[in-house]
Design a protein around this motif. Structure first.
Motif, mmCIF file in Angstrom:
data_model
loop_
_atom_site.group_PDB
_atom_site.id
_atom_site.type_symbol
_atom_site.label_atom_id
_atom_site.label_comp_id
_atom_site.label_asym_id
_atom_site.label_seq_id
_atom_site.Cartn_x
_atom_site.Cartn_y
_atom_site.Cartn_z
ATOM 1 N N ALA A 481 0.823 -1.169 -0.122
ATOM 2 C CA ALA A 481 0.112 0.055 0.040
ATOM 3 C C ALA A 481 1.002 1.360 0.000
ATOM 4 N N ALA A 482 0.469 2.175 -0.755
ATOM 5 C CA ALA A 482 1.350 3.560 -0.978
ATOM 6 C C ALA A 482 0.407 4.699 -0.646
ATOM 7 N N ALA A 483 1.102 5.746 -0.168
ATOM 8 C CA ALA A 483 0.293 6.939 0.141
ATOM 9 C C ALA A 483 1.000 8.123 -0.033
ATOM 10 N N GLN A 484 0.486 9.248 -0.319
ATOM 11 C CA GLN A 484 1.203 10.684 -0.353
ATOM 12 C C GLN A 484 0.958 11.349 0.724
ATOM 13 N N LEU A 485 1.806 12.022 1.409
ATOM 14 C CA LEU A 485 1.347 12.936 2.580
ATOM 15 C C LEU A 485 1.056 14.066 1.795
ATOM 16 N N ILE A 486 -0.061 14.851 1.945
ATOM 17 C CA ILE A 486 -0.190 16.197 1.269
ATOM 18 C C ILE A 486 -0.896 16.905 2.454
ATOM 19 N N ILE A 509 -8.816 0.316 -4.279
ATOM 20 C CA ILE A 509 -9.480 0.857 -3.092
ATOM 21 C C ILE A 509 -8.386 2.209 -2.926
ATOM 22 N N ALA A 510 -9.121 3.521 -2.773
ATOM 23 C CA ALA A 510 -8.599 4.612 -2.332
ATOM 24 C C ALA A 510 -8.926 5.050 -0.808
ATOM 25 N N PHE A 556 -3.461 11.872 4.198
ATOM 26 C CA PHE A 556 -2.649 10.754 3.640
ATOM 27 C C PHE A 556 -3.595 10.167 2.683
ATOM 28 N N LEU A 557 -3.200 10.365 1.421
ATOM 29 C CA LEU A 557 -4.060 9.869 -0.013
ATOM 30 C C LEU A 557 -3.449 8.602 -0.198
ATOM 31 N N CYS A 558 -4.212 7.455 0.237
ATOM 32 C CA CYS A 558 -3.753 6.116 0.383
ATOM 33 C C CYS A 558 -4.260 5.279 -0.581
ATOM 34 N N PHE A 559 -3.421 4.359 -1.358
ATOM 35 C CA PHE A 559 -3.973 3.385 -2.233
ATOM 36 C C PHE A 559 -3.618 2.022 -2.001
ATOM 37 N N LEU A 560 -4.590 1.130 -1.457
ATOM 38 C CA LEU A 560 -4.428 -0.117 -0.867
ATOM 39 C C LEU A 560 -3.754 -1.136 -1.833
ATOM 40 N N TRP A 608 3.521 3.773 8.201
ATOM 41 C CA TRP A 608 3.511 4.213 6.950
ATOM 42 C C TRP A 608 4.807 5.145 6.799
ATOM 43 N N CYS A 609 5.813 4.642 6.126
ATOM 44 C CA CYS A 609 7.210 4.928 6.242
ATOM 45 C C CYS A 609 7.602 5.300 4.918
#
Length: 760
Positions: A481-486, A509-510, A556-560, A608-609
């Protein structure tokens, strides 16, 4: 020629040294404390019983310096310690990216000897405390083995940063050794007898490939590790140095007085390990390897802990309690080890993380019963459990810096450490610490002497962020899973888009998440969840969360995880923006999620690192309207790193000549200018063994100049790589305007500046 007749008694050469502050211990806490105190104007005597500085970080032990960043394996974003320890780590990364411990020795010696206010005594051991009365130290006696000289060291203020607390012990300062019971400080993590009360020592070795066959004949004292070490199969031919931190012993002995006994046992282990690797036949790849170095002194973890007016404990860390006298912070996990160390059949460590940074109060940095004794490093006033997190070197160094500024304030006031608890003095202490670059979570610098606060600041441009550059997209599989910290500072999260590829029809899934703690970076609140249907091929998805926010914060804009999907990444990097991943980092017991045992008193949450560069590109998101606007107000808001927002002025990437200008209605006399640049506080700058991909952080402005209102050049800098730049003009300038012109660090990174401060 000198001829001496027989005499019944001869005395050693004696020397008396008087200074403002005596610091005993030349590890990272003592070094950073001495440099900080010297820059505060104190005459400092730094006493080290070894031939080099650095303690456990030195070439004698070779442990990497770490603190709140924790190998980038926790949820503490932009948490690398500031001030002098930051200066040292940034310089070491610049000059020593290979992590050579001998070069680090050189850098530390260089830093200390550049300070004219520091008198350094190496190879000098304190053996006696001279008392003015029962609760006050007047002097110390020490002996240098190399010049056969006995010293008497006098000062009104003393700091024990010696690791074992030799000054505190001899002075009669109250201390603890061993673990408290669970009931003593209400700490569910307090160990039972079977686990043990102390952490042991470690000894490391380095190996080298010679390119030709090398034989090894083990000494008679080498241990048969296959019989004695339960985890012997964990050894391999490739790992050496502090990656073998778990080669630990001594937790059931007296870790002060039994150190030589512990060292010998560790030597037996080390040479037995190498015998196993070279001669067991299990590692044919080691045929050309030789044993290059073995430590002569063990790295110590735990011994005495001294009592201040407050004992930091488990709940302070886990609950991230706020202290009005906060002067430092930590962020390493509560990292406890079984007392039997390498001989234990248990896991070699037991790491439990808090959700973010924890404050360290000033009341932990001085003795409660010796009036003029400061404490720094691993001996500060904490419980055994809290010690599991505060003992690491960058955190220890941070307490040394806090101690030093406190000592300078005590010297100016002519008072003892405890007096600074008074509100007015504590406010002054925290302000002076912040000015040195010492970030204190929750504190903002307001300095009435700073002329920039009365100026009007304008910029040639400011970033209005609507998305990352997409000219050179890189697609990567969504295997974790990836996310962008905005950072969202516009009051609402606008709809956003992301380029994706699907190898077959699937569901993506977002989620939009936030932290339950403002300023935190643990995404434990799900604000929106959306399932997006994808067909095979490339497309751009759109997510409209319709979220209104009542304050600026990171989302966190997350994409599982979905193995059938690739998502687009941008090569553009911007101050205050980072991608994070719900992956695994075994080095700090991060398995993607911390599942706390029932009754342990710690939290369960996901990690989430970020990824280390050259990986860790930002997700190629585009927003339908600006989500973050970088204004010049950040330059004077008193926070010099990302926290609940980036806290930086960032130039527009298209601005060919970025600049900020400070204007006043009346002419100001300016002599000193402080500038704070971005050296990536999210990057863990391990000092030895590990290597780093850059010598200058990609966000850092390397070239800049300062001009007055007539355009006269006052100062220019080439090749900057440091965070805090202090410009002292040869002659004060009187002007109504200052302009700071900066260059973008690269085509992919826009120029940024955390703060500008001006003083007469």
């Amino acid at each position: 020629m000198i001829i001496k007749d027989a005499e019944t008694k001869r005395d050693l050469k004696k020397e008396i040294i008087e200074q403002d502050l005596v610091i005993v211990g030349g590890g990272m806490s003592g070094v950073c404390g001495a440099i900080t105190a010297a820059r505060q104007g104190l005459r400092v005597l730094l006493v080290q019983d070894r031939p080099v500085l650095g303690g456990n970080a030195s070439s004698e032990v070779r442990l990497w310096i770490l603190g709140a960043t924790s190998h980038m394996g926790n949820n503490n974003r932009w948490s690398r310690e500031g001030g002098v320890i930051d200066e040292i780590l940034v310089e070491n990364t610049h000059r020593n990216p290979e992590g050579n411990p001998v070069i680090l020795d050189m850098i530390l010696l260089d830093k200390v000897t550049q300070e004219s206010n520091i008198t350094l005594l190496l190879n000098t051991a304190v053996y006696e405390v001279i008392k003015a009365d029962a609760d006050r130290i007047s002097g110390l006696k020490a002996f240098c083995s190399q010049n056969a000289t006995e010293y008497e060291l006098r000062a009104p203020l003393f700091c024990d940063a010696s690791g074992d607390g030799i000054v505190g012990f001899l002075s009669g300062a109250a201390f603890r050794m061993g673990a408290e019971t669970r009931e003593a400080l209400n700490e569910p993590m307090a160990p039972d007898i079977s686990y043990g009360e102390l952490l042991g020592h470690s000894l490391y070795f380095y190996t080298k490939d010679t390119g030709k066959p090398v034989t090894f004949h083990a000494p008679s004292f080498a241990m048969d590790v296959q019989k004695e070490i339960p985890r012997y199969k964990s050894f391999n031919a490739k790992e050496h140095g502090c990656k073998l931190w778990w080669v630990e012993y001594g937790g059931r002995l007296d870790t002060v007085h039994d150190t030589e006994k512990i060292k010998w046992e560790l030597w037996k282990v080390i040479y037995g390990v190498w015998d196993y690797i070279k001669n067991s036949g299990a590692f044919p790849e080691a045929a050309t390897y030789t044993l290059e170095w073995v430590g002569m002194i063990p790295g110590k973890r735990e011994s005495r802990r001294f009592e201040g007016d407050y004992i930091l404990s488990q709940k302070d860390l886990i609950e991230q309690r706020i202290h009005p006298d906060a002067v430092a912070y930590g962020g390493w996990s509560i990292d406890l080890h079984p007392a039997d160390g390498v001989f234990s059949d248990r896991s070699p460590c037991n790491q439990w993380h808090s959700k973010g940074l924890f404050q360290i109060p000033y009341r932990c940095l001085y003795s409660r019963n010796i009036k003029n004794l400061f404490l720094a490093g691993r001996i500060i006033s904490v419980s055994h459990v809290a010690f599991g997190a505060t003992r690491v070197m960058a955190t220890s160094a941070y307490t040394g810096q806090a101690m030093a500024v406190a000592a300078a304030l005590c010297a100016r006031l002519g008072t003892d450490p405890r007096t600074l608890l008074e509100t007015a003095y504590m406010t002054e202490l925290q302000k002076e610490l912040l000015k040195t670059g010492q970030y204190i979570p929750g504190n903002m610098l307001r300095d009435e002497e700073d002329r920039s606060l009365s100026s009007t600041i304008t910029a040639s441009s400011s970033l209005s962020f609507e998305g990352f550059d997409q000219q050179q997209l890189v697609y990567k599989p969504l295997t974790i899973a990836a996310a962008q910290l905005i950072p969202v500072t516009t009051g609402a999260l606008p709809a956003f888009r992301l380029p994706v590829k699907a190898t077959r029809a699937t569901e993506l899934i977002a989620e939009v998440r936030s932290s339950s703690r403002v300023g935190g970076f643990t995404p434990d609140q799900t604000l929106m969840r959306k399932t997006i249907l994808l067909q095979e091929g490339e497309t751009e998805i759109e997510v409209d969360a319709r979220l209104q926010l009542d304050q600026p914060q990171y989302l966190f804009l997350c994409f599982l995880k979905n193995d059938d999907v690739e998502i687009g990444y941008s090569n553009q990097r911007i101050t205050g923006f980072v991608s994070v991943f719900n992956g695994v980092n075994k080095a700090v017991s991060n398995n993607g999620k911390q599942q706390a045992p029932e009754g342990s008193g710690v939290d369960s949450f996901e990690f989430w690192c970020p990824q280390r560069r050259p990986e860790g590109q930002n997700l190629a998101l585009r927003f339908l309207s600006p989500v973050f606007i970088s204004g010049t107000g950040y330059l004077t808001n008193g926070v010099d790193r990302p926290a609940d927002q980036p806290n930086a002025w960032i130039a527009d990437p298209g601005d060919a000549r970025p600049s900020v200008t400070l204007s006043w209605n009346t002419a100001q006399q300016i002599r000193k200018i402080h500038l704070a640049f971005d050296t990536d506080f999210d990057h863990a700058m391990e000092s030895v063994l590990m290597t780093h991909p850059e010598t200058t952080m990609p966000f850092c402005v390397q070239r800049y100049q300062v001009e007055d209102e007539q355009g006269n050049l006052l100062y220019q800098k080439e090749g900057n790589f440091q965070t805090l730049n202090t410009i002292v003009l040869e002659q004060p300038v009187t002007t109504k305007r200052l302009t700071i012109r900066v260059e973008h660090p690269s085509a992919q990174v826009p120029a940024s500046l955390f703060s500008v401060r001006c003083y007469s």
